[in-house]
Design an enzyme around this catalytic site. Sequence first.
Site: not given
Length: 322
Positions: A127, A153
């Site tokens: 990501s 995350y």
Amino acid sequence: MRPSTVLVTGCAGFIGSHLCERLLHDGYHVIGLDNFDPFYPRAVKEANLAGFAHHPHFSFHEADLRQGPAALPAVAADIVVHLAAKAGVGPSVQEPASYLESNVMGTVHLLEWMRQRGIRKLFFASSSSVYGNSPEKPFREDLNTLATCISPYAASKLAGEELVHTYHHLYKLDALNARFFTVYGPRQRPDLAIHKFVRLLRAGQPIPVFGNGSTSRDYTFVADTVDGIVRGVRYLLSHTGVFETVNLGNSRPVPLLELIEAVGQVVGVQPELSFQPLQAGDVDITFADISKAQLLLGYAPRTSLTEGLRQFVAWLPQTQEV
């Protein structure tokens, strides 16, 4: 030559379902894994699968990576595309342990299952969040991401990248870490901004703006991201001794207020704005340097924001609740 077999984790999700369709269209055999995590309704994911669930070259296995290698099916594949993960910066701030369990331990279990079964090629979905608020822009793959993670995350995705590198070093795994940048389009998760904005506009409700509206994201249409994944699969299948990290973005950051205006134009409604404080863990901007992916994979995103929004709005059912 026999068609290559690709195992896709998270196959019933937004990106995973589009990828399976593309791979099947291109002649690959596809094995799909998904655990139907309740982050959003199972029915949504089953609808994502519906278009290819009965394809003769597709097989599906419901399995949860958190339960360890023994919970995964005894199947053979030439390459794995690992998309399965708990996603979202905001929710990870509220539930960090569950994100680390799913994204870090889930990845460890997958890597161990691959090692046990002799599968030596992996495309890992990371990501853009790993770049955090890096002062250097656009974001290059060689930036020091250890100093920039600002959400659980992001940390879980960076840990996944490092685990993949460890297995490359120790067990000769050919691997590509791909950092995705704000993917959008049909089947987008219902918790994501564009999905929310369209529903709110259709319902005549104000759109929340976190901060002053200047935060920017490098929105990338799902078909362009999927094309990058497929190119990565081809690269891995045709090369050995590989470990690379690439950005799969659009390299055109769009400020939040500009995005809201663009969504409003496509929906045909003038947005009403509700300004609110910034959310914990959010970054100011994502901005991909895609020159490495262009050189290595021939990656070249083609979908404009307006065209991508049109396709999303045309797909989203009018009856979806806010």
